[in-house]
Motif scaffolding. Structure first.
Motif, PDB file in Angstrom:
ATOM      1  N   GLN A 160      -8.243  -3.699  -5.614  1.00  0.00           N
ATOM      2  CA  GLN A 160      -8.088  -4.319  -7.226  1.00  0.00           C
ATOM      3  C   GLN A 160      -7.784  -3.976  -8.199  1.00  0.00           C
ATOM      4  N   ALA A 161      -7.528  -4.927  -9.477  1.00  0.00           N
ATOM      5  CA  ALA A 161      -7.270  -3.797 -10.565  1.00  0.00           C
ATOM      6  C   ALA A 161      -7.967  -2.877 -10.937  1.00  0.00           C
ATOM      7  N   GLY A 162      -7.850  -1.587 -11.419  1.00  0.00           N
ATOM      8  CA  GLY A 162      -8.947  -1.052 -12.069  1.00  0.00           C
ATOM      9  C   GLY A 162      -9.803   0.166 -10.887  1.00  0.00           C
ATOM     10  N   THR A 163      -9.027   0.059  -9.437  1.00  0.00           N
ATOM     11  CA  THR A 163      -9.832   1.041  -8.836  1.00  0.00           C
ATOM     12  C   THR A 163      -9.179   1.565  -8.333  1.00  0.00           C
ATOM     13  N   THR A 164      -9.397   2.997  -7.394  1.00  0.00           N
ATOM     14  CA  THR A 164      -8.726   3.901  -6.896  1.00  0.00           C
ATOM     15  C   THR A 164      -7.957   3.323  -6.169  1.00  0.00           C
ATOM     16  N   VAL A 165      -8.782   2.991  -4.567  1.00  0.00           N
ATOM     17  CA  VAL A 165      -8.680   2.851  -3.285  1.00  0.00           C
ATOM     18  C   VAL A 165      -7.162   1.892  -3.130  1.00  0.00           C
ATOM     19  N   HIS A 166      -6.577   1.500  -2.401  1.00  0.00           N
ATOM     20  CA  HIS A 166      -4.952   0.842  -1.452  1.00  0.00           C
ATOM     21  C   HIS A 166      -5.506   0.895  -0.430  1.00  0.00           C
ATOM     22  N   HIS A 167      -6.159  -0.198   0.915  1.00  0.00           N
ATOM     23  CA  HIS A 167      -6.066   0.342   2.484  1.00  0.00           C
ATOM     24  C   HIS A 167      -4.814  -1.999   2.564  1.00  0.00           C
ATOM     25  N   ASP A 168      -3.877  -0.850   3.366  1.00  0.00           N
ATOM     26  CA  ASP A 168      -3.293  -2.099   4.487  1.00  0.00           C
ATOM     27  C   ASP A 168      -3.413  -1.892   6.209  1.00  0.00           C
ATOM     28  N   LYS A 169      -3.793  -3.454   6.475  1.00  0.00           N
ATOM     29  CA  LYS A 169      -3.247  -2.736   7.935  1.00  0.00           C
ATOM     30  C   LYS A 169      -2.211  -2.984   8.507  1.00  0.00           C
ATOM     31  N   LEU A 170      -2.104  -2.345   9.078  1.00  0.00           N
ATOM     32  CA  LEU A 170      -1.072  -1.250  10.016  1.00  0.00           C
ATOM     33  C   LEU A 170      -0.607  -1.991  11.479  1.00  0.00           C
ATOM     34  N   VAL A 171      -1.598  -2.309  12.196  1.00  0.00           N
ATOM     35  CA  VAL A 171      -1.147  -3.121  13.722  1.00  0.00           C
ATOM     36  C   VAL A 171      -2.793  -2.980  14.210  1.00  0.00           C
TER      37      VAL A 171
END
Length: 363
Positions: A27-38
């Protein structure tokens, strides 16, 4: 230090449109970004892609040479003194854990946690970077460079078929193969490609190996063991002072710009020195705050850990950096410097979310 941008109005709307097309969540303004890999249902086929046919795809993989796989070394030839990154919060650390198994590796001076991450780049070519196991709640976490996980060339997705193999050697996975589940990066890296945040923490499923009747078309079997319980895990540290002695580990493989090729990438290497507040010059990569370490490593070492308080008997220490760039600092066509994002309180936030995430078996 850089701060997370406070987005509002049209900027929030634009960011929402940008991130809505990505696999990850932030989310905008947050620190962490996570992506599903498999996904678990896909993990078996991913493991077989790498382990099948006697590890043919592992053996034909090549080092991922720099950001986007095609960094022009001229863009980071110089380093300048900036005084180092300022600590926003108090320094802290989390201790390493040891493995429950004994080592049969001939490389007894190297930690069992060190290995390679393998993946397909944006062109579908098999590539690898350096990485290590790092301490976490469920003993399932890998630390590497952000550009070894996130496809900065396309700015839309993570690398395909991402796996980690500790102790990798010539197509062999001596302590199992670990398929990546979820990648955690700093929001500024995954969205803005800011290399001052070029790090990633990736949760992995429990280890897998070819089954006992392995053939070219055979399946894989769960080992039942987590990464950390098999090879141990390095500790984690943040907001450390520059000028501190470090061991850097990785698998350098590329030639120097002058064509000299002292490394093969077959085995892990180490370098030792003190960090500096100098920063590579690269406006294209938005670098303002990286720290550096004198070492002659070449590409292939990127993603490898920088360890403070390293014990040569326990083979563990505390990670407070990972190699981001290899740099020719004096313009003589020989790489002589490594750089890393400075691990600060925001790095700790990214790490903490990743370190608390469960993964389990692939099936």
């Amino acid at each position: 230090m850089k701060r997370i941008l406070s987005l509002s109005g049209a900027a929030v709307a634009a960011t929402a449109l940008l991130t809505s097309g990505l696999a990850g969540t932030a989310q905008a303004g947050t620190t962490v970004h996570h992506d599903k890999l498999v996904k678990p249902t896909e993990a078996q086929s991913v493991a077989l892609y790498w382990l099948g046919d006697s590890g043919a795809n592992l053996k034909r993989s090549t080092q991922f040479s720099g950001p986007s796989g095609n960094l022009d070394s001229a863009s980071v030839k110089k380093v300048v003194s900036t005084g180092g990154a300022a600590a926003s919060t108090a320094a802290g650390s989390i201790s390493a854990t040891s493995s429950s198994t004994t080592s049969t590796s001939k490389n007894i001076n190297l930690p069992k946690t060190i290995g390679k991450v393998f993946f397909l780049d944006g062109d579908g070519k098999p590539r690898w970077c350096s990485a290590t196991s790092i301490v976490s709640t469920y003993k399932n976490l890998v630390a590497t460079a952000g550009h070894c996980v996130y496809n900065t060339a396309a700015n839309t997705e993570t690398m395909d078929k991402w796996v980690f193999i500790p102790g990798y050697y010539q197509g062999k996975a001596p302590w199992g193969l670990y398929v990546g589940k979820t990648a955690y990066t700093h929001y500024d890296f995954s969205v803005y490609e800011d290399y001052d945040r070029d790090y990633a923490f990736v949760t992995v499923y429990n280890g897998v190996e070819l089954d006992s009747t392995a053939t070219k078309t055979a399946g894989v079997a769960n080992t039942g063991y987590s990464l950390g319980s098999t090879v141990g895990a390095q500790g984690f540290a943040w907001n450390q002072k520059t000028g501190t002695a470090h061991f850097a580990f990785g698998y350098p493989a590329s030639a120097h710009p002058d064509g000299n090729k002292p490394y093969t990438g077959v085995t892990a290497k180490w370098a030792y020195g003190k960090t500096s507040g100098k920063t590579p010059v690269s406006s294209a990569l938005k670098i303002d705050e990286q720290i550096t370490l004198k070492a002659a490593f070449t590409w292939g070492a990127d993603g490898g850990p920088w360890l403070i308080k390293y014990s040569n008997t326990k083979r563990t220490g505390y990670i407070d950096g990972v190699t981001s760039l290899v740099v020719d600092s004096d313009d003589n066509d020989r790489y002589d410097t490594l750089s890393s994002a400075y691990f600060d309180g925001e790095t700790k936030s990214v790490y903490s979310e990743a370190a608390a995430s469960w993964s389990g078996n692939v099936f």
